[in-house]
Design a protein around this motif. Structure first.
Motif, PDB file in Angstrom:
ATOM      1  N   SER A  70       7.578   1.877 -16.932  1.00 24.12           N
ATOM      2  CA  SER A  70       6.988   2.649 -15.835  1.00 24.12           C
ATOM      3  C   SER A  70       6.354   1.724 -14.797  1.00 24.12           C
ATOM      4  O   SER A  70       6.463   1.961 -13.584  1.00 24.12           O
ATOM      5  CB  SER A  70       5.946   3.628 -16.374  1.00 24.12           C
ATOM      6  N   VAL A  71       5.691   0.669 -15.256  1.00 19.43           N
ATOM      7  CA  VAL A  71       5.091  -0.295 -14.325  1.00 19.43           C
ATOM      8  C   VAL A  71       6.188  -1.077 -13.612  1.00 19.43           C
ATOM      9  O   VAL A  71       6.071  -1.414 -12.430  1.00 19.43           O
ATOM     10  CB  VAL A  71       4.134  -1.251 -15.061  1.00 19.43           C
ATOM     11  N   GLY A 113       0.578   1.724  -5.106  1.00 21.29           N
ATOM     12  CA  GLY A 113       0.571   0.261  -5.056  1.00 21.29           C
ATOM     13  C   GLY A 113      -0.709  -0.321  -5.612  1.00 21.29           C
ATOM     14  O   GLY A 113      -0.687  -1.336  -6.329  1.00 21.29           O
ATOM     15  N   ILE A 114      -1.836   0.309  -5.304  1.00 21.29           N
ATOM     16  CA  ILE A 114      -3.117  -0.148  -5.846  1.00 21.29           C
ATOM     17  C   ILE A 114      -3.120  -0.027  -7.366  1.00 21.29           C
ATOM     18  O   ILE A 114      -3.566  -0.926  -8.093  1.00 21.29           O
ATOM     19  CB  ILE A 114      -4.285   0.666  -5.240  1.00 21.29           C
ATOM     20  N   ILE A 115      -2.614   1.102  -7.863  1.00 25.20           N
ATOM     21  CA  ILE A 115      -2.536   1.306  -9.315  1.00 25.20           C
ATOM     22  C   ILE A 115      -1.658   0.226  -9.951  1.00 25.20           C
ATOM     23  O   ILE A 115      -1.993  -0.327 -11.006  1.00 25.20           O
ATOM     24  CB  ILE A 115      -1.996   2.711  -9.626  1.00 25.20           C
ATOM     25  N   THR A 116      -0.521  -0.056  -9.307  1.00 26.51           N
ATOM     26  CA  THR A 116       0.381  -1.100  -9.815  1.00 26.51           C
ATOM     27  C   THR A 116      -0.326  -2.443  -9.891  1.00 26.51           C
ATOM     28  O   THR A 116      -0.224  -3.165 -10.893  1.00 26.51           O
ATOM     29  CB  THR A 116       1.621  -1.217  -8.913  1.00 26.51           C
ATOM     30  N   THR A 117      -1.042  -2.792  -8.830  1.00 26.24           N
ATOM     31  CA  THR A 117      -1.764  -4.062  -8.799  1.00 26.24           C
ATOM     32  C   THR A 117      -2.785  -4.139  -9.928  1.00 26.24           C
ATOM     33  O   THR A 117      -2.894  -5.165 -10.622  1.00 26.24           O
ATOM     34  CB  THR A 117      -2.476  -4.245  -7.443  1.00 26.24           C
ATOM     35  N   ILE A 118      -3.524  -3.056 -10.137  1.00 25.47           N
ATOM     36  CA  ILE A 118      -4.539  -3.026 -11.201  1.00 25.47           C
ATOM     37  C   ILE A 118      -3.890  -3.239 -12.567  1.00 25.47           C
ATOM     38  O   ILE A 118      -4.373  -4.027 -13.395  1.00 25.47           O
ATOM     39  CB  ILE A 118      -5.328  -1.707 -11.162  1.00 25.47           C
ATOM     40  N   LEU A 119      -2.765  -2.546 -12.809  1.00 26.43           N
ATOM     41  CA  LEU A 119      -2.080  -2.667 -14.096  1.00 26.43           C
ATOM     42  C   LEU A 119      -1.552  -4.086 -14.321  1.00 26.43           C
ATOM     43  O   LEU A 119      -1.650  -4.629 -15.420  1.00 26.43           O
ATOM     44  CB  LEU A 119      -0.938  -1.657 -14.183  1.00 26.43           C
ATOM     45  N   LEU A 130      -1.040  -7.851  -4.618  1.00 24.32           N
ATOM     46  CA  LEU A 130      -2.276  -7.879  -3.833  1.00 24.32           C
ATOM     47  C   LEU A 130      -1.985  -8.127  -2.364  1.00 24.32           C
ATOM     48  O   LEU A 130      -2.550  -7.463  -1.481  1.00 24.32           O
ATOM     49  CB  LEU A 130      -3.209  -8.963  -4.383  1.00 24.32           C
ATOM     50  N   GLY A 131      -1.104  -9.083  -2.074  1.00 24.81           N
ATOM     51  CA  GLY A 131      -0.760  -9.371  -0.689  1.00 24.81           C
ATOM     52  C   GLY A 131      -0.156  -8.173   0.011  1.00 24.81           C
ATOM     53  O   GLY A 131      -0.504  -7.865   1.163  1.00 24.81           O
ATOM     54  N   VAL A 171      -1.451  -5.976   3.344  1.00 24.48           N
ATOM     55  CA  VAL A 171      -0.611  -5.691   4.516  1.00 24.48           C
ATOM     56  C   VAL A 171      -0.559  -4.188   4.774  1.00 24.48           C
ATOM     57  O   VAL A 171      -0.674  -3.734   5.921  1.00 24.48           O
ATOM     58  CB  VAL A 171       0.807  -6.256   4.300  1.00 24.48           C
ATOM     59  N   ARG A 172      -0.392  -3.403   3.723  1.00 29.27           N
ATOM     60  CA  ARG A 172      -0.360  -1.945   3.887  1.00 29.27           C
ATOM     61  C   ARG A 172      -1.688  -1.416   4.426  1.00 29.27           C
ATOM     62  O   ARG A 172      -1.715  -0.520   5.290  1.00 29.27           O
ATOM     63  CB  ARG A 172      -0.063  -1.281   2.543  1.00 29.27           C
TER      64      ARG A 172
END
Length: 673
Positions: A69-70, A471-477, A390-391, A395-396
């Motif tokens: 899923s990630v 995207g934030i959730i993805t970065t955290i995971l 994170l980058g 940008v987003r």
């Protein structure tokens, strides 16, 4: 009329990379992009089950399913990276442009660690799979020496200049995918559905889940998806529009990996537990699974195809590594000697030697212990994932802020129009304003030059905001997984940290040496104009212009600490002598020494003149584009060399002021917008 002019100029191609490769015959479409990525990421299944089994035993398949899923969320972000950063470079480019060039250097070190270990583990695993067919090479000493020979041969091939072919990747990827499907079909024909479903509780019997073991399994299973980053390296050789091509390619990647990797991991670790425990057999486990259920013919076919694809993935890692070395050297973080090319073949022999030699050293140090290589993998892979995520989030976020600012600006403008038109039309106009699709004054298109939807306009949509949250959730995971591995995999942390610190020490030393030589590197050079710069000063610099120094000096002499100074360098249209190669990082600015020297001079004078607010923009456009940029960003003062003011005749200032500097005469084109 003013609004019409602004809208027209939102369509200008203020993108330095443009579409110079669009007519190339060798650009990759979705299928070939899938092949290159699958030929990299698809090899992970050949060694991941055995390596992951050492940590979580029978739960290896469960964690690969969980992390899938990630992986899908990561694929969404990497698809966006390909069209936002068409020059390639992946984490190096994303981190440098989104955060700071030093973060780009750190990202470069992370991905180099990943490439070094990919080259070592893939080539060693390839030889171990080949030993299924030729048992004589199954010994540790034999496999290590043969693997070293393979790496040396790959280095020689790259030195000779034999480039990697996407069509060869397609053949290998198709064979590997259908081989994997054949294994699954064979297993399913020998097992009933109840027997397959009975494997699920078996997974949880062999290993007790605790919060720590859950995190460790989740973090470790990312190894099954190593290779995803290669899509971002294909941008320069990808057909337009990048967004569509990358989206289709990664959809195919997700489908083909999702259909094979989790189930192969489950079957191999649960049906062949003895092989999974053995360090050598765990590195051959997919072939052994094929042999158990499909017989010697399928076992041999899988062993040979896996071996070829793994060695191919090793070569891809070598190519990626030496291109990152070149990019970091062009960014002036690594010594210029890395850029040297041999006179016989014209290939960068020193960077190739480093990209080949370091994996060989790693292989010798671990002496063929593939599980140790797997343990060491975690640092660079997840570090690169985390920094890229994170980058892109940054940008987003900037695009969302620009979208909000633009909407407020448009609303203010339209409100003024409402007042002028009279109260009787307000209701209708307000309704129209809410539906308005007026584009911002300065932007770029998400599809590159000639695209239809602007990035800023897209950032105002509901889907963009949902994507931002995902995207934030993805970065955290990903950060959680990386942080977990930093603790649970001390060898990976020690190796990755050591390589990164060594590389950054060299980068810092090189940076200081350049400063002592009078070269002041520019912190950030942007190759797209996305922001509005109200009440700014625009200093127009052109390629080969002997009066650039006069423009720079005049801009700094007249700088206001509260107003931004934009140094715009127009390099003119440039044609590459050769087509871009796979994994190559295409950034015209890094190859333009004249532009770098000009900006270096501007930066040195700006620091001396204490100019705090400055921006450097590099565009591969002719000087005539300056008129369109002027109309779009509305500078208060536009500075051009007086000898070249005829090139800017279409600029319509309110008045012109002339300034005499020691290096020449400069025209100030003043405008009150």
């Amino acid at each position: 009329m003013a609004q019409e002019s602004v809208t027209q100029n939102t369509q200008i191609a203020v993108d330095s990379h443009g579409d110079e490769h669009a007519s190339g015959k060798n650009l990759l479409g979705p299928l070939l992009c899938w092949a290159v990525v699958f030929a990299d990421i698809g090899t992970s299944v050949y060694y991941t089950p055995g390596i992951l089994y050492q940590t979580v035993q029978g739960l290896a398949g469960f964690f690969v399913f969980l992390t899938m899923s990630v992986f899908i969320l990561l694929a969404l972000k990497y698809a966006e990276v390909t069209h936002r950063f068409p020059q390639g470079g992946g984490v190096v480019t994303v981190a440098a442009q989104a955060i700071n060039p030093w973060f780009g250097a750190i990202g470069g070190m992370f991905i180099l660690v990943d490439y070094f270990l990919t080259a070592a583990i893939s080539s060693l695993s390839g030889i171990l799979y080949l030993s299924v067919v030729f048992p004589a090479i199954s010994g540790v000493t034999a496999s290590v020496f043969i693997t070293i020979g393979v790496l040396i041969l790959l280095g020689i091939l790259n030195w000779v200049g034999i480039s990697e072919s996407a069509k060869v990747s397609l053949v290998g990827a198709v064979i590997a995918f259908f081989s994997n499907i054949a294994i699954l079909v064979t297993v399913f024909t020998h097992m009933s559905l109840p027997q397959v479903l009975a494997l699920i509780p078996t997974m949880f019997k062999s290993h007790t889940l605790t919060p720590l073991s859950f995190l460790a399994g989740f973090a470790g299973s990312f190894l099954a998806f190593s290779g995803l980053e290669s899509i971002s390296q294909l941008s320069p050789v990808m057909k337009q529009p990048h967004k569509k091509v990358a989206g289709i390619a990664l959809t195919l990647v997700v489908l083909t990996i999702g259909l094979t990797s989790p189930m192969l991991t489950i079957f191999s670790t649960l049906l062949l537990p003895e092989a999974a425990r053995s360090e050598v057999q765990s590195a051959q486990i997919i072939s052994l699974l094929a042999g158990k259920w499909g017989g010697p013919v399928l076992q041999t076919e899988v062993a040979i195809s896996a071996s070829a694809l793994l060695i191919f993935a090793s070569n891809t890692a070598i190519i990626g590594a030496y291109h990152v070395f070149i990019a970091l050297s062009r960014m002036e973080f690594l010594p210029g000697v890395i850029l040297q090319r041999n006179k016989m073949r014209g290939t960068p022999h020193i960077s190739i030697a480093l990209a080949t030699g370091i994996p060989i050293i790693i292989l010798v140090l671990v002496w063929g212990r593939i599980n140790i290589l797997g343990e060491m993998y975690a640092f660079g892979l997840l570090g690169a994932f985390a920094l890229t995520c994170l980058g892109l989030d940054i940008v987003r976020y900037r695009d969302m802020k620009r979208a909000g600012s633009t909407q407020r600006s448009v609303a203010t403008t339209r409100s003024g129009e409402l007042a002028n038109r009279g109260e009787e039309h307000k209701a209708t106009e307000v309704h129209d304003l809410m539906k308005s699709n007026v584009q911002p004054a300065v932007m770029t298109t998400s599809g590159g030059v000639g695209g239809q939807v602007s990035e800023v306009e897209e950032a105002s949509t509901l889907w963009f905001k949902i994507n931002f949250v995902l995207g934030i959730i993805t970065t955290i995971l990903v950060v959680i997984a990386w942080s977990t591995n930093l603790v649970t995999k001390p060898l990976a942390t020690a190796f990755g940290t050591g390589v990164t610190l060594l590389g950054m020490s060299i980068a810092y030393y090189n940076h200081r040496r350049h400063q002592k030589e009078g070269k002041v590197p520019v912190p950030v050079v942007v190759t797209q104009i996305r922001d509005t710069y109200p009440d700014n000063t625009l200093a127009v610099l052109t390629a080969g212009n002997p009066h650039n120094g006069a423009v720079i000096r005049a801009a700094i002499n007249n700088a206001d600490s509260q107003k931004p100074v934009i140094f715009l360098y127009l390099a003119g249209k440039q044609q590459r002598a050769t087509a871009p190669r796979m994994m190559e990082i295409i950034d015209p600015y890094l190859d333009d020494q004249q532009a770098k020297d000009t900006f270096s001079k501007a930066e040195a004078l700006a620091i001396k003149g204490k100019v705090p607010n400055r921006t450097y923009v590099y565009l591969m456009e002719e000087p005539e584009l300056a008129t369109q940029i002027w109309q779009s960003i509305h500078p208060r003062d536009t500075l051009v060399a007086i000898e070249d003011d005829a090139q800017f005749k279409d600029i319509n200032p309110d008045r012109v002021r002339y300034e005499l500097t020691p290096e020449g005469k400069v025209a100030h084109l003043l405008k009150r917008w």
